[in-house]
Scaffold this active site. Sequence first.
Site, PDB file in Angstrom:
ATOM      1  N   TYR A  59     -14.569   7.962  -7.867  1.00 48.93           N
ATOM      2  CA  TYR A  59     -15.934   7.907  -7.343  1.00 48.93           C
ATOM      3  C   TYR A  59     -16.123   6.597  -6.595  1.00 48.93           C
ATOM      4  CZ  TYR A  59     -16.932  11.705 -10.619  1.00 48.93           C
ATOM      5  OH  TYR A  59     -16.921  12.884 -11.302  1.00 48.93           O
TER       6      TYR A  59
ATOM      7  N   HIS B  91     -20.671  12.722  -5.522  1.00 41.13           N
ATOM      8  CA  HIS B  91     -19.551  13.426  -6.130  1.00 41.13           C
ATOM      9  C   HIS B  91     -18.257  12.650  -5.893  1.00 41.13           C
ATOM     10  CE1 HIS B  91     -21.783  17.087  -7.142  1.00 41.13           C
ATOM     11  NE2 HIS B  91     -22.415  16.925  -6.000  1.00 41.13           N
TER      12      HIS B  91
ATOM     13  N   LYS C  60     -12.877  17.869  -2.091  1.00 37.93           N
ATOM     14  CA  LYS C  60     -12.215  16.655  -2.549  1.00 37.93           C
ATOM     15  C   LYS C  60     -10.831  16.573  -1.912  1.00 37.93           C
ATOM     16  CE  LYS C  60     -14.672  16.593  -6.930  1.00 37.93           C
ATOM     17  NZ  LYS C  60     -15.810  17.183  -6.245  1.00 37.93           N
TER      18      LYS C  60
END
Length: 548
Positions: free
Chosen positions: A454, A462, A505
């Site tokens: 993070y 997120h 991600k």
Amino acid sequence: MADTPSTVSVTPNQHDLPPASVNSDQPTQVKPKPRPTTPKGPPLHQIYALPAPIRTFPLPAFYPSNPLSLFHVVYAWVSQLVSPPPAEPAVIHQGTWSPETRSVHIKDPKSIRALWEQGFFGKGNYSRSEPNWLKREQARRGEHDGHVAEAVTAQRREERKMMKWDRARKEQEAIERTRQLEAWKAPVGPAELLALPNSWHDLKPIYPNGSANGTLVRTPILNSTRNVSEATNAVSNGIPISVDTAVSKTSTEITTTEKETIAVASGINGHSSRPQTPTNPPKRRKSVRFSPKVESTTFQLSDPPSPHHGALTNGTAINGSVSNGISPLVRPTDLGLSQPVFENETIAKPNSQVEPEPEPELVDKEHLQLCPEEAFYLVFVLGVLSVFDPATGKPMTVADLFALCRQVSYMPPKKIDLQPDDPFLIHYAVYHHFRSLGWVTRPGIKFGVDWMLYNRGPVFSHAEFAVIVLPAYTDPWWKAQGRQPPRKSWHWLHTMNRVQATALKTLVLAYVDVPPPFEEGLGAAEIFKRYRVREFIVKRWLSNRNRD
């Protein structure tokens, strides 16, 4: 001379079109519901201002292009010499090692909030991440109006679901409106003109005998199924039913079957009347009969009703079994029966109000769980945590905790023959690497990876990167031994990459170069100096997006 057929042209008006086609070009504007106001607390950047549970006092930066910044540096250095800041760490938190969960438990509420708000260490055992179980329970009981992360998430999901439902509803209405417009045809024949709205067929009998202007009209009465079928065929073919040709019946009543047949037959050009449910349907009474034999699970029609046997099992206390097909947990009032009076029960008066039982006092039973890598980082690097041994009740040293974390990293725990590629050593090297670079590193088991990175913390955004730890035996000593890293297939790599890409991600492969075996007795600092971490980012290449 033959009669010239006349052509009738009808222009559809607002009454002729289907109801859904009226004002179809003007969509209905639905005002969005105002979001309920929630009490606002302090800003997040004030709550999570400290990135670590220690305070630092660095000197200000010096800019060569600005000579005045040198005086600022000198002033800060002199002020720290005259009045030195307090020694850090000012507060040392206490935790207990749990052999069952292989983690460190923090039970002090102040320590829990400090470790979470200053670096996002640990996880609540009753919560998804943030240890806010007590606050959620208090909000559920109405003790305060504070909002929690789980409640805000549930509210946003509900709003998103209602927005999608409303959008789907509007799309279905538009499709249905288009279908009705395409299916509608202008009437051209006399029978179709008579079947339009506001015609004699659609007028409801507002006067006796169905007269619309106050005059009596003879209603055709059918007396047989043959006449009903003839009338049906006549109406469906566009031939109006004549009053004089209708056969009268001895009785002035029409059966329900004949009414439904005439109603269906009168539907022309899509204007059929819908069947209506009778206002006073016949009442049907149901009765439940139980067997007089307690041990029986069936009943006979001749058995008398006995609701007492349905409330209890075997005539004794409730034990969770089923008697006569009814659960013993069901009260007689749930079955529509009268409430029986038992020996241990009293009848409450209608006017008396039964006071609800007070809820027990709320006690915070949640604790913070620290994985071995997080606990060792707080003990070894920051020095803000002291881990106690549950067997002796004494705090562990750094060497004892280091050896314990290496042992429990195996399944089952391994106390002898420890290797340089211990799972704890490899995973902690990656954890320490990214923590030292300023990333908030948290376990990534939710996404099938080892660590999640993070930028500032999970309350701000997120995770941006998902890290998978892989050992690399690049040292010549391992090559001489023929040691190879674990084999991973391309199918596995594409699977992991696809999962992370779906979650927005970036997949990172962290290779840890494992050193050769080292001698016993070395400290943790000397051991971790021999490890090196290499990062590789894996991205999915798309031809329509990665052209440049």
